[in-house]
Scaffold this motif. Structure first.
Motif, short mmCIF file in Angstrom:
data_model
loop_
_atom_site.label_atom_id
_atom_site.label_comp_id
_atom_site.label_asym_id
_atom_site.label_seq_id
_atom_site.Cartn_x
_atom_site.Cartn_y
_atom_site.Cartn_z
N UNK A 166 0.82 -1.20 0.00
CA UNK A 166 0.00 0.00 0.00
C UNK A 166 0.86 1.26 0.00
N UNK A 167 2.09 1.15 0.49
CA UNK A 167 2.99 2.30 0.54
C UNK A 167 3.94 2.31 -0.63
N UNK A 168 5.22 2.61 -0.35
CA UNK A 168 6.21 2.71 -1.43
C UNK A 168 7.02 1.43 -1.63
N UNK A 169 6.73 0.38 -0.85
CA UNK A 169 7.44 -0.89 -1.02
C UNK A 169 8.77 -0.98 -0.31
N UNK A 170 9.12 0.08 0.44
CA UNK A 170 10.41 0.08 1.14
C UNK A 170 10.50 -1.07 2.14
N UNK A 171 9.44 -1.30 2.88
CA UNK A 171 9.44 -2.38 3.88
C UNK A 171 9.59 -3.74 3.22
N UNK A 172 8.90 -3.96 2.11
CA UNK A 172 8.92 -5.26 1.44
C UNK A 172 10.26 -5.53 0.75
N UNK A 173 11.03 -4.48 0.47
CA UNK A 173 12.32 -4.65 -0.21
C UNK A 173 13.50 -4.46 0.75
N UNK A 174 13.23 -4.40 2.03
CA UNK A 174 14.26 -4.15 3.04
C UNK A 174 15.16 -5.37 3.19
N UNK A 175 16.44 -5.20 2.88
CA UNK A 175 17.42 -6.29 2.93
C UNK A 175 18.30 -6.24 4.18
N UNK A 176 17.90 -5.45 5.18
CA UNK A 176 18.68 -5.36 6.41
C UNK A 176 18.71 -6.72 7.11
N UNK A 177 19.91 -7.25 7.42
CA UNK A 177 19.97 -8.55 8.09
C UNK A 177 19.15 -8.59 9.38
N UNK A 178 18.44 -9.69 9.57
CA UNK A 178 17.62 -10.00 10.73
C UNK A 178 16.28 -9.26 10.73
N UNK A 179 16.28 -7.96 10.47
CA UNK A 179 15.04 -7.19 10.60
C UNK A 179 14.33 -6.92 9.27
N UNK A 180 15.03 -6.96 8.17
CA UNK A 180 14.43 -6.62 6.88
C UNK A 180 13.57 -7.75 6.33
N UNK A 181 12.38 -7.42 5.85
CA UNK A 181 11.45 -8.43 5.36
C UNK A 181 12.02 -9.21 4.18
N UNK A 182 12.62 -8.52 3.22
CA UNK A 182 13.23 -9.18 2.08
C UNK A 182 14.30 -10.16 2.55
N UNK A 183 15.16 -9.72 3.48
CA UNK A 183 16.23 -10.58 4.01
C UNK A 183 15.66 -11.81 4.69
N UNK A 184 14.61 -11.64 5.48
CA UNK A 184 14.03 -12.77 6.20
C UNK A 184 13.52 -13.83 5.24
N UNK A 185 12.78 -13.41 4.21
CA UNK A 185 12.26 -14.39 3.25
C UNK A 185 13.38 -15.06 2.47
N UNK A 186 14.41 -14.28 2.14
CA UNK A 186 15.51 -14.79 1.31
C UNK A 186 16.49 -15.64 2.11
N UNK A 187 16.94 -15.16 3.26
CA UNK A 187 18.06 -15.77 3.97
C UNK A 187 17.64 -16.64 5.16
N UNK A 188 16.51 -16.32 5.78
CA UNK A 188 16.11 -17.07 6.99
C UNK A 188 15.08 -18.14 6.67
N UNK A 189 13.92 -17.74 6.13
CA UNK A 189 12.88 -18.71 5.81
C UNK A 189 13.19 -19.43 4.51
N UNK A 190 13.90 -18.76 3.59
CA UNK A 190 14.33 -19.36 2.32
C UNK A 190 13.12 -19.76 1.46
N UNK A 191 12.26 -18.79 1.21
CA UNK A 191 11.07 -19.01 0.39
C UNK A 191 11.47 -19.03 -1.09
#
Length: 241
Positions: A122-147
């Motif tokens: 709904x916003x600018x997508x910054x949260x969904x593209x956040x690659x900050x380790x541990x806290x960033x949503x993009x990082x979590x899906x990519x590196x932690x949950x491995x979707x």
């Protein structure tokens, strides 16, 4: 900073470790849905893909989450260890646990990662593209949950980015000749459709099959069957009793 226990630093052989399950973890962080389109959008995706999932899982073993938490680490407070995609699908897991619907999806109890997660922006997508380790949503899906597949649907722009996990990182998936994004592990394509759904004409995120044929909702399938029956009656008369 919250303290956390992740699957990587757990001793899974320690049988005395009593990890919380979906009944003991918060089912919501109390936030409002940001856009009134999000709920019908989730229903549309779930409804139209049901025939595909029933064919792929004749035992009924799959799970769909809609704005539900995926717990991937233990934190204080517990909500900080979860992400809540607007829509996700997990193959080869039972639809219920001990006869109960899941309050959330808990990785350390179920192990199987979602095959695809979708976020409606709904916003600018910054949260969904956040690659900050541990806290960033993009990082979590990519590196932690491995979707394997991660889609970011920008509602205001009527556009979607789909990422596919290749090795250790996401790669942006290019659209095919139909402008759709093949989710090959599921045998479907994802794309944008402009049309009427639940009394609203908008761009909607929808599924097609691998040949580019539309995956219909239950209502659309019923309307199609009624139209075929009407054409039959016009040509041949009423069906024999």
């Amino acid at each position: 900073m919250d303290s956390a226990i992740t699957p990587q630093n757990l001793d899974l052989e320690d049988l005395d470790l009593n990890l919380p399950d979906h009944t003991q973890l918060p089912g919501s962080d109390g936030k409002f849905v940001k856009n009134l389109q999000e709920h019908p959008q989730s229903i549309l995706l779930t409804d139209s893909i049901q025939p595909v999932l029933k064919q792929r899982h004749p035992d009924g073993h799959y799970c769909i989450g809609q704005d539900s938490g995926i717990y991937w680490r233990l934190t204080a407070p517990p909500e900080n260890g979860a992400e809540a995609p607007d829509w996700f699908y997990v193959p080869n897991v039972p639809p219920t646990l001990n006869g109960q619907m899941r309050r959330s999806y808990v990785m350390w109890k179920e192990i199987v990662a979602p095959l695809i997660v979708l976020e409606f922006v709904s916003g600018n997508g910054e949260e969904e593209r956040d690659k900050t380790p541990i806290t960033g949503k993009f990082w979590v899906y990519e590196q932690a949950i491995r979707v394997p597949y991660y889609g970011i649907y920008e509602i205001a722009k009527a556009s979607i980015e789909v990422y596919r996990l290749v090795g250790d990182s996401y790669e942006l998936l290019p659209p095919n000749e139909r402008g759709h994004y093949p989710i090959t592990s599921l045998g479907v394509e994802l794309g944008i459709w402009q049309g009427l759904y639940q009394n609203v004409t908008l761009p909607w995120l929808r599924w097609w099959d691998a040949q580019g044929s539309f995956l219909l909702t239950g209502e659309e399938r019923a309307e199609q069957a009624e139209a075929l029956l009407a054409r039959y009656r016009e040509r041949f008369g009423d069906l024999p009793i």
